[in-house]
Design a protein around this motif. Sequence first.
Motif, PDB file in Angstrom:
ATOM      1  N   GLU A  90       5.156  19.050  -6.840  1.00  0.00           N
ATOM      2  CA  GLU A  90       3.837  19.697  -6.829  1.00  0.00           C
ATOM      3  C   GLU A  90       2.808  18.774  -6.185  1.00  0.00           C
ATOM      4  N   GLY A  91       2.142  19.280  -5.172  1.00  0.00           N
ATOM      5  CA  GLY A  91       1.169  18.491  -4.432  1.00  0.00           C
ATOM      6  C   GLY A  91       1.608  18.362  -2.982  1.00  0.00           C
ATOM      7  N   HIS A  92       0.794  17.714  -2.183  1.00  0.00           N
ATOM      8  CA  HIS A  92       1.069  17.602  -0.752  1.00  0.00           C
ATOM      9  C   HIS A  92       1.796  16.304  -0.429  1.00  0.00           C
ATOM     10  N   LEU A  93       2.969  16.426   0.160  1.00  0.00           N
ATOM     11  CA  LEU A  93       3.772  15.274   0.558  1.00  0.00           C
ATOM     12  C   LEU A  93       4.277  15.497   1.975  1.00  0.00           C
ATOM     13  N   GLU A  94       4.054  14.505   2.826  1.00  0.00           N
ATOM     14  CA  GLU A  94       4.517  14.592   4.204  1.00  0.00           C
ATOM     15  C   GLU A  94       5.774  13.748   4.408  1.00  0.00           C
ATOM     16  N   SER A  95       6.606  14.179   5.305  1.00  0.00           N
ATOM     17  CA  SER A  95       7.826  13.444   5.646  1.00  0.00           C
ATOM     18  C   SER A  95       7.496  12.019   6.088  1.00  0.00           C
ATOM     19  N   GLY A  96       8.239  11.055   5.524  1.00  0.00           N
ATOM     20  CA  GLY A  96       8.061   9.662   5.918  1.00  0.00           C
ATOM     21  C   GLY A  96       7.008   8.891   5.155  1.00  0.00           C
TER      22      GLY A  96
ATOM     23  N   LYS B 212       0.827  -1.205   0.000  1.00  0.00           N
ATOM     24  CA  LYS B 212       0.000   0.000   0.000  1.00  0.00           C
ATOM     25  C   LYS B 212       0.867   1.263   0.000  1.00  0.00           C
ATOM     26  N   ALA B 213       0.737   2.065  -1.056  1.00  0.00           N
ATOM     27  CA  ALA B 213       1.470   3.334  -1.125  1.00  0.00           C
ATOM     28  C   ALA B 213       0.648   4.435  -0.478  1.00  0.00           C
ATOM     29  N   ASP B 214       1.326   5.350   0.174  1.00  0.00           N
ATOM     30  CA  ASP B 214       0.639   6.524   0.716  1.00  0.00           C
ATOM     31  C   ASP B 214       0.389   7.553  -0.376  1.00  0.00           C
ATOM     32  N   VAL B 215       1.322   7.601  -1.324  1.00  0.00           N
ATOM     33  CA  VAL B 215       1.276   8.599  -2.393  1.00  0.00           C
ATOM     34  C   VAL B 215       1.848   8.000  -3.673  1.00  0.00           C
ATOM     35  N   ILE B 216       1.256   8.368  -4.808  1.00  0.00           N
ATOM     36  CA  ILE B 216       1.819   8.045  -6.125  1.00  0.00           C
ATOM     37  C   ILE B 216       2.443   9.320  -6.681  1.00  0.00           C
ATOM     38  N   ALA B 217       3.669   9.204  -7.192  1.00  0.00           N
ATOM     39  CA  ALA B 217       4.369  10.361  -7.757  1.00  0.00           C
ATOM     40  C   ALA B 217       4.638  10.135  -9.236  1.00  0.00           C
ATOM     41  N   GLY B 218       4.204  11.059 -10.078  1.00  0.00           N
ATOM     42  CA  GLY B 218       4.489  10.994 -11.510  1.00  0.00           C
ATOM     43  C   GLY B 218       5.696  11.858 -11.839  1.00  0.00           C
TER      44      GLY B 218
ATOM     45  N   PRO C 298      -3.429   9.766  -2.752  1.00  0.00           N
ATOM     46  CA  PRO C 298      -3.017  11.080  -3.250  1.00  0.00           C
ATOM     47  C   PRO C 298      -1.994  10.979  -4.387  1.00  0.00           C
ATOM     48  N   PHE C 299      -1.955  12.046  -5.178  1.00  0.00           N
ATOM     49  CA  PHE C 299      -1.019  12.122  -6.312  1.00  0.00           C
ATOM     50  C   PHE C 299      -0.194  13.398  -6.231  1.00  0.00           C
ATOM     51  N   ILE C 300       1.076  13.264  -6.562  1.00  0.00           N
ATOM     52  CA  ILE C 300       1.963  14.413  -6.699  1.00  0.00           C
ATOM     53  C   ILE C 300       2.763  14.224  -7.980  1.00  0.00           C
ATOM     54  N   TYR C 301       3.406  15.291  -8.439  1.00  0.00           N
ATOM     55  CA  TYR C 301       4.358  15.085  -9.542  1.00  0.00           C
ATOM     56  C   TYR C 301       5.627  15.878  -9.292  1.00  0.00           C
ATOM     57  N   VAL C 302       6.693  15.413  -9.941  1.00  0.00           N
ATOM     58  CA  VAL C 302       8.013  15.974  -9.705  1.00  0.00           C
ATOM     59  C   VAL C 302       8.552  16.597 -10.988  1.00  0.00           C
ATOM     60  N   ARG C 303       8.887  17.871 -10.905  1.00  0.00           N
ATOM     61  CA  ARG C 303       9.464  18.591 -12.039  1.00  0.00           C
ATOM     62  C   ARG C 303      10.948  18.233 -12.202  1.00  0.00           C
TER      63      ARG C 303
END
Length: 215
Positions: free
Chosen positions: A113-119, A70-76, A95-100
């Motif tokens: 871009e998006g909300h990411l918490e430590s850990g 189980k992932a907490d976040v998917i990053a594109g 949740p989804f985030i993306y990385v420039r």
Amino acid sequence: MILDKETAKKTAELLLQIKAIKLNPQEPFTWASGWKSPIYCDNRIILSYPPIRNFVRDHMAKQVEKIYGKADVIAGVATGAIGIGMLVAEYLGVPFIYVRPEAKKHGRQNQIEGHLESGQNVVVIEDLISTGKSSLNAVKALKEAKANVKGMIAIFSYGFDVAEENFKQEHLQVHTLSNYTSLIEQAYETNYLNKKELETLQEWRVDPSNWSPKL
């Protein structure tokens, strides 16, 4: 690196069908790196074909859970994997985030871009892997933000040794739906390529940086 041979074969078939991957040994493409290449891959076109994007989404999402849990976040990885990454996150209900490639020069100057918490546990989605540099650049940014990067799943990889070595050095687990070997096998089996063209593509794969077409 591929998840399984049948998935790799079917993915290659679909990419060829919609011309997301173009093969042209006679008139090679020029990559941004300056390499001459008989193949060009643009997986963003997948988003324009609902049945195919759903196939890719479903397989990537199921493998995220199977391989990484189980992932907490998917990053594109921007920009090519933003669309498919968001679809995978939606399928999984996370949740989804993306990385420039780099931080913006204005505004909040974000690279992520998006909300990411430590850990938080993050699985990275990539559309295409060549040398792996852009993928690892995204992973580096996520780690600097204190994310726990579980691994990466991509649609397609050229399977270069340099990429595998780069991922190995960073201890990053990477899986792909399809790869170069599966692609050219499928292309030959379905008469997309003749034997001479197949041999050209195999030759390019041995030393892509120094390859040039035979006139």
